[in-house]
Design a protein around this motif. Structure first.
Motif, mmCIF file in Angstrom:
data_model
loop_
_atom_site.group_PDB
_atom_site.id
_atom_site.type_symbol
_atom_site.label_atom_id
_atom_site.label_comp_id
_atom_site.label_asym_id
_atom_site.label_seq_id
_atom_site.Cartn_x
_atom_site.Cartn_y
_atom_site.Cartn_z
ATOM 1 N N ARG A 46 -55.870 44.739 -43.248
ATOM 2 C CA ARG A 46 -55.887 44.518 -44.687
ATOM 3 C C ARG A 46 -56.522 43.348 -45.220
ATOM 4 N NH1 ARG A 46 -57.785 44.238 -48.458
ATOM 5 N NH2 ARG A 46 -57.235 44.758 -50.519
ATOM 6 N N ILE A 47 -56.360 42.316 -44.225
ATOM 7 C CA ILE A 47 -57.016 40.975 -44.568
ATOM 8 C C ILE A 47 -58.463 40.960 -44.017
ATOM 9 C CG2 ILE A 47 -56.958 38.454 -43.324
ATOM 10 C CD1 ILE A 47 -53.990 38.731 -43.259
ATOM 11 N N LEU A 48 -58.624 41.541 -42.803
ATOM 12 C CA LEU A 48 -59.951 41.625 -42.062
ATOM 13 C C LEU A 48 -60.764 42.668 -43.063
ATOM 14 C CD1 LEU A 48 -59.125 41.663 -38.271
ATOM 15 C CD2 LEU A 48 -60.632 39.978 -39.686
ATOM 16 N N TYR A 49 -60.242 43.523 -43.797
ATOM 17 C CA TYR A 49 -61.208 44.586 -44.606
ATOM 18 C C TYR A 49 -61.964 43.872 -45.525
ATOM 19 C CZ TYR A 49 -62.252 48.600 -47.095
ATOM 20 O OH TYR A 49 -62.857 49.794 -47.738
ATOM 21 N N GLU A 50 -61.473 42.784 -45.980
ATOM 22 C CA GLU A 50 -62.418 41.909 -47.052
ATOM 23 C C GLU A 50 -63.274 41.055 -46.524
ATOM 24 O OE1 GLU A 50 -59.424 40.069 -49.351
ATOM 25 O OE2 GLU A 50 -58.720 42.010 -50.257
ATOM 26 N N TRP A 95 -63.271 48.900 -35.616
ATOM 27 C CA TRP A 95 -61.744 48.200 -35.411
ATOM 28 C C TRP A 95 -61.600 47.671 -33.989
ATOM 29 C CZ3 TRP A 95 -58.572 45.198 -37.999
ATOM 30 C CH2 TRP A 95 -57.358 45.222 -37.713
ATOM 31 N N GLY A 96 -60.953 46.568 -33.954
ATOM 32 C CA GLY A 96 -60.399 46.228 -32.618
ATOM 33 C C GLY A 96 -59.029 45.772 -32.827
ATOM 34 N N GLU A 97 -58.026 45.946 -32.024
ATOM 35 C CA GLU A 97 -56.906 45.405 -31.987
ATOM 36 C C GLU A 97 -56.269 45.406 -30.622
ATOM 37 O OE1 GLU A 97 -54.811 48.628 -34.564
ATOM 38 O OE2 GLU A 97 -52.888 47.893 -33.101
ATOM 39 N N SER A 451 -58.444 58.028 -32.829
ATOM 40 C CA SER A 451 -57.926 56.673 -32.678
ATOM 41 C C SER A 451 -58.763 55.692 -33.345
ATOM 42 C CB SER A 451 -57.388 56.406 -31.284
ATOM 43 O OG SER A 451 -57.482 54.801 -31.504
ATOM 44 N N PRO A 452 -58.215 54.692 -34.130
ATOM 45 C CA PRO A 452 -58.951 53.834 -34.904
ATOM 46 C C PRO A 452 -59.754 52.809 -33.920
ATOM 47 C CG PRO A 452 -56.714 53.380 -35.432
ATOM 48 C CD PRO A 452 -56.748 54.622 -34.713
ATOM 49 N N ARG A 453 -59.249 52.718 -32.708
ATOM 50 C CA ARG A 453 -59.862 51.737 -31.877
ATOM 51 C C ARG A 453 -60.712 52.433 -30.744
ATOM 52 N NH1 ARG A 453 -55.451 48.431 -28.440
ATOM 53 N NH2 ARG A 453 -54.342 49.886 -27.370
ATOM 54 N N GLY A 454 -60.736 53.624 -30.598
ATOM 55 C CA GLY A 454 -61.444 54.465 -29.756
ATOM 56 C C GLY A 454 -60.537 55.245 -28.786
ATOM 57 N N LEU A 544 -56.075 53.138 -43.514
ATOM 58 C CA LEU A 544 -56.585 51.873 -43.933
ATOM 59 C C LEU A 544 -57.641 51.381 -42.624
ATOM 60 C CD1 LEU A 544 -56.970 48.979 -45.468
ATOM 61 C CD2 LEU A 544 -54.984 48.150 -43.908
ATOM 62 N N LYS A 545 -57.092 51.772 -41.433
ATOM 63 C CA LYS A 545 -58.145 51.337 -40.422
ATOM 64 C C LYS A 545 -59.278 52.387 -40.293
ATOM 65 C CE LYS A 545 -54.116 49.473 -37.615
ATOM 66 N NZ LYS A 545 -53.331 49.958 -36.563
ATOM 67 N N ARG A 546 -58.927 53.592 -40.833
ATOM 68 C CA ARG A 546 -59.971 54.640 -41.055
ATOM 69 C C ARG A 546 -60.951 53.988 -41.639
ATOM 70 N NH1 ARG A 546 -62.308 58.862 -37.746
ATOM 71 N NH2 ARG A 546 -63.699 60.059 -39.264
#
Lengths: 618, 138
Positions: A46-50, A95-97, A451-454, A544-546
């Protein structure tokens, strides 16, 4: 808790660090975000989205790096001692996590912060020392070129504080290897998606955390009861018995039997030598003890030691299942000591063992076909199946970006593009495939594809569901592993649940009942979390990650499986089976309420999930 | 001629089960290095009124002894595999496999994980062997 922030479990403040100016600011944690996205990778997204868009170069100063804990981090809730590192990934450009256990997460909270948001690029190598609500910017020039283990030891020596945790990069992060990892508390690795390279791009060698405060809870007495219940659930689980005795490596034999473990870069159904690199083999040879993360009753991490020979390693974190696959069966290597040494080197240089091992596996695959030439780039190395010494040499070359290593340092997708054979690279969205083969578990088809990160098994572990692990409270039921029926629908529930896990952040080795998890969250934060709400919370975080990824350019055509994974094998536990990808994808999109043409969640879906703020739906 | 079915779990069923194990080449191969004895505990439900406990001594791919014992304390064994009668029925009928049964929480297993994990194929073959016994359930 700080004034104005009413939720327990959180500290209520974030540390914002500007490396350009050596400045920091303390900002209050947004309480609405905490309620909607919980913490960990949910809150970080959520923070990085902006702050990030499609044009942001992941290795530029404009790509912020977020370290984030969750509301249960640093409490006595079982198996919740993890933290997340998130940013736009230099490996995938989406997206990276990544997350790691140990003590870093709890100690960050004890130091007075829920998370750190890092922007800019330092003028010279720097490390941060965060302690008891304060931050110091420290010179790290003398740490450059040091391994992660050396870096941790040197910083500990300088600071003189025993209860300090250090998250740091090794040479791979400094050299911007696209799958460089971040290590803390010895060999605890935040491995995937190249967060170490983002640290390296900022000239940030390490972050040391230490503090004496405690996490305040909304209802300590009931929290303690919930903790006891959750611990009891965990200790009664079969998987806990396996993890305690053998670690995740205990799964090797089952995985081979079912055809889930990658052999010969996903082209072989069974590997006879797997029993020599199994958890049992480790237990009988190089195991010297267990390691536990903060407040964990399982202790699934294993210490190993090899005293003599060319693979000698000091007492260190042993290879887990995925590493045994990546450097073992994937390369047809049955030399356990060699695999343990490769694991040790990856940790020392700071590289993800999955991406590294499978990129090397792809190189072996191309060498066998004469695509990587036998003399030119490879410096006389023989990239032959079963040869661990070449893999070890390549690990060093990748970390140093030397010769062929410089190409492999970019990841399998790039290697495929470089040699004009991209279709053979086993990746999804740029992240190398891990070892829960969808041909063995049809439930993993959508988990990997979406998956949001691959190509990741940690954002939806349907392999365990297909193996028999059910979660009745969430309607997650186990069906025939080779059936496509309802798999997409069940996979969505599974992904949503793990999205919540990755926000809390709870280790996926621990599986208390959903009721127990809800009680822990409720009594920690003071806000009731009902079992009936869990799916929706996870759904919100997953979506959100999508939409983060949609902003990075991801569409339906990126939701795919690689060609090798969709090729039936003539032997082993998957024998001739491949999932019905199109059927599952259509069902998946329908249940997710994603638009078939754009690959985006529909407006109705975003509204249902309260993701309709202007910034969240743009 | 109509096949005579044997009631599960009875002494007679266990005896035939033992013979089937010793006739199985697939089990002999998969368990050729196995050493360790079992208690199979069948707890009451679905028509079974009392707990029944079966002792099984399997060694290097063969079954040396198999018989019903009075109760779960009658023998100390390296491994215990326990489930309700209805879940044993599902296992023998092929509706769940031995490892999935554990992960689903339908079966409990006690004993060394390191040993068990090496013999997942042997466990599958053992269950396949049980399916060869003409079985009648309560």
């Amino acid at each position: 808790m700080k004034k104005g922030f009413s939720m327990g479990g959180y500290v209520g403040r974030l540390l914002h660090v500007n490396l350009v100016k050596n400045e920091s600011k303390i900002k209050p944690l947004n309480e609405r975000y905490a309620r909607l996205y919980i913490g960990g990778s949910g809150l970080a997204c959520r923070i990085l989205y902006e702050l990030v868009d499609e044009g942001t170069n992941p290795l530029s100063p404009e790509n912020p790096l977020v370290f984030m804990t969750g509301p249960l981090t640093g409490t006595t809730a079982p198996s919740c001692g993890k933290y997340s590192i998130c940013a736009k990934s230099p490996l995938t450009w989406i997206w990276g996590e990544s997350s790691a256990g140990g003590f870093f997460g709890p100690r960050l909270k004890f130091a007075g912060f829920d998370g750190i948001v890092i922007t800019g690029r330092a003028h010279q190598p720097t490390y941060l020392y965060i302690h008891n609500g304060e931050i110091e910017f420290k010179d790290a020039i003398h740490l450059m070129g040091k391994t992660t283990f050396e870096t941790q030891n040197m910083i500990k020596g300088e600071l003189g504080e025993k209860k300090t945790s250090i998250a740091c990069i090794g040479q791979a992060g400094e050299n911007l290897v696209k799958y460089a990892s971040v290590l803390n508390d010895g060999g605890r690795a935040a491995g995937r998606t190249g967060m170490g390279a983002v640290m390296g791009s900022k000239q940030l060698k390490a972050i040391a955390v230490q503090g004496k405060s405690h996490v305040k809870l909304a209802d300590q007495e009931n929290f303690n009861k919930a903790r006891r219940e959750a611990t009891k659930d965990i200790l009664e689980s079969f998987t806990t018995s396996m993890y305690r005795e053998l670690g995740t490596a205990g799964y090797v034999e089952i995985a081979q039997e079912l055809g889930a473990m990658a052999n010969k870069y996903f082209t072989k159904g069974f590997f006879d030598g797997a029993e020599k690199i199994s958890g049992t083999a480790i237990a009988n040879t190089i195991l010297v003890g267990n390691k536990s993360c903060f407040a964990c009753p399982i202790g699934h991490k294993k210490n190993v030691k090899i005293d003599t020979g060319k693979y000698a390693v000091p007492k260190t974190d042993g290879p887990e299942y995925e590493t045994l696959a990546a450097f073992g069966s994937n390369l047809l290597v049955d030399n356990l000591e060699g695999v343990a040494y490769a694991n040790y080197l990856c940790n020392a240089y700071g590289m993800d063992t999955i991406s590294c091992g499978f990129t090397i596996g792809f190189a072996y695959f191309l060498y066998e076909r004469g695509i990587i030439k036998r003399q030119s780039d490879v410096k006389g190395l023989k990239l032959k199946w079963g040869n661990i010494d070449t893999a070890i040499e390549l690990v060093k070359m990748i970390a140093d970006r030397d010769g062929l290593g410089n190409i492999l340092a970019e990841g399998a997708r790039y290697v495929g593009e470089h040699y004009g054979v991209e279709e053979y690279a086993a990746h999804v969205k740029g992240l190398e495939f891990s070892s829960q083969d969808p041909r063995a578990y049809f439930g993993m088809t959508m988990c990997y594809a979406t998956s949001p990160r691959g190509a990741c098994h940690m954002q939806g572990d349907m392999y365990l569901v297909d193996l028999g692990q059910e979660i009745p409270e969430l309607g997650i039921e186990s069906t025939d592993r080779h059936s496509n029926e309802r798999k997409a629908e069940i996979a969505i529930r599974c992904q949503n649940f793990r999205a919540l896990y990755n926000a809390i952040i709870m280790c996926q080795c621990a599986n208390p009942t959903v009721t127990s998890i809800c009680k822990l969250l409720t009594y920690a934060t003071g806000y009731e979390v009902k079992v009936s709400e869990v799916n929706k919370i996870g759904d919100r975080i997953f979506n959100l990650k999508r939409i983060f990824n949609n902003r990075m350019g991801v569409t339906r055509k990126d939701d795919r499986l690689p060609r090798l994974i969709m090729t039936p094998l003539k032997e082993g536990g998957t024998l001739g089976n491949v999932p019905d990808f199109d059927k599952q994808l259509r069902e998946y999109y329908r249940h997710r309420q994603w638009d078939w043409l754009s690959g985006k969640p529909t407006k109705e879906k975003l509204k249902e999930l309260e993701l309709t703020n202007r910034s969240e739906s743009s | 001629m109509k096949e005579t079915k044997l009631k599960f779990p009875t002494e007679e069923w266990v005896r035939v089960f033992k013979d089937e194990i010793n006739n199985s080449e697939a089990y002999a191969e998969a368990a050729k290095h196995w050493e360790g004895d079992f208690l199979f505990i069948i707890t009451p439900d679905g028509g079974l009124e009392n707990e029944i406990v079966c002792y099984l001594d399997v060694w290097h791919g063969k079954c040396r002894e198999a018989y019903i014992v009075p109760d779960r304390d009658a023998k100390k064994t390296e491994f215990i595999y326990e489930a309700s009668y209805s879940n044993w029925k599902k296992l023998i009928n092929g509706e769940i496999d031995p490892i999935k049964g554990i992960l689903m929480g339908k079966f409990k297993l006690k004993g060394s994980m390191a040993t068990i994990m090496r013999y997942t194929k042997a466990a599958t073959e053992l269950v396949k062997t049980a399916r060869k016994v003409p079985t009648e359930f309560i």
